[in-house]
Motif scaffolding. Structure first.
Motif, PDB file in Angstrom:
ATOM      1  N   LEU A  96       0.813  -1.212   0.000  1.00 48.64           N
ATOM      2  CA  LEU A  96       0.000   0.000   0.000  1.00 48.64           C
ATOM      3  C   LEU A  96       0.848   1.265   0.000  1.00 48.64           C
ATOM      4  O   LEU A  96       0.432   2.297  -0.533  1.00 48.64           O
ATOM      5  CB  LEU A  96      -0.944  -0.006   1.207  1.00 48.64           C
ATOM      6  N   ARG A  97       2.050   1.189   0.591  1.00 50.90           N
ATOM      7  CA  ARG A  97       2.921   2.367   0.583  1.00 50.90           C
ATOM      8  C   ARG A  97       3.362   2.748  -0.827  1.00 50.90           C
ATOM      9  O   ARG A  97       3.744   3.892  -1.078  1.00 50.90           O
ATOM     10  CB  ARG A  97       4.148   2.119   1.476  1.00 50.90           C
ATOM     11  N   ARG A  98       3.299   1.790  -1.736  1.00 46.85           N
ATOM     12  CA  ARG A  98       3.648   2.064  -3.134  1.00 46.85           C
ATOM     13  C   ARG A  98       2.490   2.696  -3.900  1.00 46.85           C
ATOM     14  O   ARG A  98       2.622   2.995  -5.091  1.00 46.85           O
ATOM     15  CB  ARG A  98       4.097   0.780  -3.818  1.00 46.85           C
ATOM     16  N   LYS A  99       1.359   2.859  -3.244  1.00 45.69           N
ATOM     17  CA  LYS A  99       0.183   3.527  -3.792  1.00 45.69           C
ATOM     18  C   LYS A  99      -0.288   2.920  -5.121  1.00 45.69           C
ATOM     19  O   LYS A  99      -0.385   3.615  -6.148  1.00 45.69           O
ATOM     20  CB  LYS A  99       0.457   5.028  -3.978  1.00 45.69           C
ATOM     21  N   PRO A 100      -0.597   1.632  -5.149  1.00 49.20           N
ATOM     22  CA  PRO A 100      -1.180   1.055  -6.375  1.00 49.20           C
ATOM     23  C   PRO A 100      -2.579   1.617  -6.589  1.00 49.20           C
ATOM     24  O   PRO A 100      -3.215   2.100  -5.648  1.00 49.20           O
ATOM     25  CB  PRO A 100      -1.226  -0.439  -6.068  1.00 49.20           C
ATOM     26  N   ARG A 101      -3.055   1.560  -7.805  1.00 48.58           N
ATOM     27  CA  ARG A 101      -4.414   2.042  -8.062  1.00 48.58           C
ATOM     28  C   ARG A 101      -5.446   1.051  -7.539  1.00 48.58           C
ATOM     29  O   ARG A 101      -6.486   1.433  -7.017  1.00 48.58           O
ATOM     30  CB  ARG A 101      -4.620   2.261  -9.564  1.00 48.58           C
ATOM     31  N   ARG A 102      -5.136  -0.247  -7.677  1.00 47.21           N
ATOM     32  CA  ARG A 102      -6.101  -1.279  -7.287  1.00 47.21           C
ATOM     33  C   ARG A 102      -5.377  -2.492  -6.729  1.00 47.21           C
ATOM     34  O   ARG A 102      -4.368  -2.925  -7.272  1.00 47.21           O
ATOM     35  CB  ARG A 102      -6.924  -1.692  -8.514  1.00 47.21           C
ATOM     36  N   ILE A 103      -5.913  -3.044  -5.658  1.00 46.66           N
ATOM     37  CA  ILE A 103      -5.465  -4.319  -5.112  1.00 46.66           C
ATOM     38  C   ILE A 103      -6.535  -5.359  -5.431  1.00 46.66           C
ATOM     39  O   ILE A 103      -7.709  -5.171  -5.097  1.00 46.66           O
ATOM     40  CB  ILE A 103      -5.273  -4.251  -3.577  1.00 46.66           C
ATOM     41  N   VAL A 104      -6.144  -6.444  -6.091  1.00 42.41           N
ATOM     42  CA  VAL A 104      -7.068  -7.550  -6.360  1.00 42.41           C
ATOM     43  C   VAL A 104      -6.671  -8.727  -5.478  1.00 42.41           C
ATOM     44  O   VAL A 104      -5.526  -9.173  -5.521  1.00 42.41           O
ATOM     45  CB  VAL A 104      -7.052  -7.966  -7.841  1.00 42.41           C
ATOM     46  N   THR A 160     -10.564  -5.034  -4.953  1.00 39.01           N
ATOM     47  CA  THR A 160     -11.536  -5.968  -5.524  1.00 39.01           C
ATOM     48  C   THR A 160     -11.235  -7.349  -4.958  1.00 39.01           C
ATOM     49  O   THR A 160     -10.078  -7.776  -4.956  1.00 39.01           O
ATOM     50  CB  THR A 160     -11.448  -6.025  -7.060  1.00 39.01           C
ATOM     51  N   ILE A 161     -12.258  -8.024  -4.474  1.00 37.40           N
ATOM     52  CA  ILE A 161     -12.087  -9.378  -3.946  1.00 37.40           C
ATOM     53  C   ILE A 161     -12.787 -10.370  -4.876  1.00 37.40           C
ATOM     54  O   ILE A 161     -13.958 -10.188  -5.219  1.00 37.40           O
ATOM     55  CB  ILE A 161     -12.656  -9.493  -2.519  1.00 37.40           C
ATOM     56  N   LEU A 162     -12.052 -11.403  -5.285  1.00 41.30           N
ATOM     57  CA  LEU A 162     -12.606 -12.468  -6.114  1.00 41.30           C
ATOM     58  C   LEU A 162     -12.710 -13.724  -5.265  1.00 41.30           C
ATOM     59  O   LEU A 162     -11.745 -14.124  -4.608  1.00 41.30           O
ATOM     60  CB  LEU A 162     -11.712 -12.734  -7.326  1.00 41.30           C
ATOM     61  N   ARG A 163     -13.876 -14.349  -5.291  1.00 39.14           N
ATOM     62  CA  ARG A 163     -14.098 -15.565  -4.516  1.00 39.14           C
ATOM     63  C   ARG A 163     -14.446 -16.717  -5.457  1.00 39.14           C
ATOM     64  O   ARG A 163     -15.616 -16.938  -5.770  1.00 39.14           O
ATOM     65  CB  ARG A 163     -15.222 -15.347  -3.504  1.00 39.14           C
ATOM     66  N   ILE A 175      -6.901  -9.983 -13.818  1.00 37.71           N
ATOM     67  CA  ILE A 175      -6.394  -8.869 -14.637  1.00 37.71           C
ATOM     68  C   ILE A 175      -7.549  -8.007 -15.129  1.00 37.71           C
ATOM     69  O   ILE A 175      -7.492  -6.765 -15.081  1.00 37.71           O
ATOM     70  CB  ILE A 175      -5.566  -9.411 -15.818  1.00 37.71           C
ATOM     71  N   ALA A 176      -8.612  -8.660 -15.597  1.00 34.49           N
ATOM     72  CA  ALA A 176      -9.770  -7.910 -16.080  1.00 34.49           C
ATOM     73  C   ALA A 176     -10.408  -7.097 -14.956  1.00 34.49           C
ATOM     74  O   ALA A 176     -10.803  -5.935 -15.156  1.00 34.49           O
ATOM     75  CB  ALA A 176     -10.794  -8.866 -16.683  1.00 34.49           C
ATOM     76  N   ALA A 177     -10.494  -7.684 -13.758  1.00 34.31           N
ATOM     77  CA  ALA A 177     -11.067  -6.960 -12.624  1.00 34.31           C
ATOM     78  C   ALA A 177     -10.206  -5.766 -12.239  1.00 34.31           C
ATOM     79  O   ALA A 177     -10.723  -4.717 -11.836  1.00 34.31           O
ATOM     80  CB  ALA A 177     -11.229  -7.907 -11.439  1.00 34.31           C
ATOM     81  N   ALA A 178      -8.897  -5.912 -12.345  1.00 32.25           N
ATOM     82  CA  ALA A 178      -7.981  -4.841 -11.932  1.00 32.25           C
ATOM     83  C   ALA A 178      -8.147  -3.579 -12.753  1.00 32.25           C
ATOM     84  O   ALA A 178      -7.883  -2.476 -12.267  1.00 32.25           O
ATOM     85  CB  ALA A 178      -6.532  -5.338 -12.028  1.00 32.25           C
ATOM     86  N   ILE A 179      -8.583  -3.719 -13.998  1.00 33.00           N
ATOM     87  CA  ILE A 179      -8.677  -2.547 -14.872  1.00 33.00           C
ATOM     88  C   ILE A 179     -10.124  -2.107 -15.105  1.00 33.00           C
ATOM     89  O   ILE A 179     -10.375  -1.191 -15.890  1.00 33.00           O
ATOM     90  CB  ILE A 179      -7.987  -2.812 -16.222  1.00 33.00           C
ATOM     91  N   SER A 180     -11.059  -2.756 -14.412  1.00 33.83           N
ATOM     92  CA  SER A 180     -12.468  -2.405 -14.603  1.00 33.83           C
ATOM     93  C   SER A 180     -12.918  -1.373 -13.579  1.00 33.83           C
ATOM     94  O   SER A 180     -12.901  -1.647 -12.370  1.00 33.83           O
ATOM     95  CB  SER A 180     -13.334  -3.660 -14.472  1.00 33.83           C
ATOM     96  N   PRO A 181     -13.352  -0.191 -14.017  1.00 38.76           N
ATOM     97  CA  PRO A 181     -13.868   0.807 -13.059  1.00 38.76           C
ATOM     98  C   PRO A 181     -15.055   0.273 -12.249  1.00 38.76           C
ATOM     99  O   PRO A 181     -15.199   0.598 -11.065  1.00 38.76           O
ATOM    100  CB  PRO A 181     -14.289   1.974 -13.960  1.00 38.76           C
TER     101      PRO A 181
END
Length: 205
Positions: A5-13, A57-60, A109-115
């Motif tokens: 989180l310190r690297r400030k990613p746009r999204r964590i999946v 985003t959490i994938l189950r 990957i698809a979830a990571a780039i989906s608004p």
């Protein structure tokens, strides 16, 4: 997690499991404890991301497999090869939705780039088939004739007590789940980031 989180990613999946629902009230104490811990970990990740201003985003998925490398389908294949048949608790007609690891990777990957997938949790499941049919297709993949032995509860428990030393990772609860429906709706994942999973047709060649 704090370092990421310190690297400030746009999204964590994050990939967890539909077992946070199906095993949360398992009769097996270790399974209940594991799922309580997993659900708590999900909550910690969500809160940490929100504090850091990072989307999550959490994938189950349910029953992840990758032929020769997983502890689900591959374990069943080992049992089938060894016994030349598959013992079932009752008819083994509970529903399953096996997901190939490659499909899950593409979905992440698809979830990571989906608004639309920002700050949401999804079930990411595969083709819905019975446990019996899932095992049948494993027989097919091994080029073996489908052979099942359906056991009533008392016979299952007796057989399990005898076989347990040979399969230390197997619990009585696993057998009883063969007749329970473990199916979840992944239509929201399909709508929000195009989730797709192949039909269940494993290959061990």
């Amino acid at each position: 997690m704090p370092e990421v989180l310190r690297r400030k990613p746009r999204r964590i999946v994050v990939i967890t499991s539909t077992s946070v629902f199906s095993k949360l009230h398992s009769e097996d104490a270790r399974e209940r404890a594991d799922m309580t811990s997993l659900r708590a970990a999900e909550d910690r990740i969500m809160r940490a991301c929100e504090r850091a201003g990072v989307e999550w985003t959490i994938l189950r998925p349910s029953l992840i497999y990758s032929e020769g490398r997983d502890q689900n389908v591959t374990q069943i294949a080992r049992i089938v090869r060894k016994l030349r048949f598959m013992p079932l608790y009752g008819r083994g007609n509970g529903l399953r939705q096996p997901v190939h690891a490659e499909d899950l990777g593409r979905g992440a990957i698809a979830a990571a780039i989906s608004p639309a997938a920002a700050n949401r949790a999804y079930s990411t499941t595969g083709e819905t088939i019975t446990y019996r049919e899932m095992v049948g297709r494993i027989f097919d993949a091994l080029a073996m004739r489908r052979r099942f032995v359906s056991l009533p509860p008392l016979a299952w428990n007796a057989a399990f007590a005898i076989a347990r030393p040979l399969y230390p990772g197997v619990t009585p609860a696993m057998g009883k789940r063969m007749v329970k429906d473990l199916a979840f709706d992944s239509s929201e994942a399909t709508a929000d980031f195009g989730w797709q999973s192949r039909s269940f047709a494993p290959s061990f060649r």
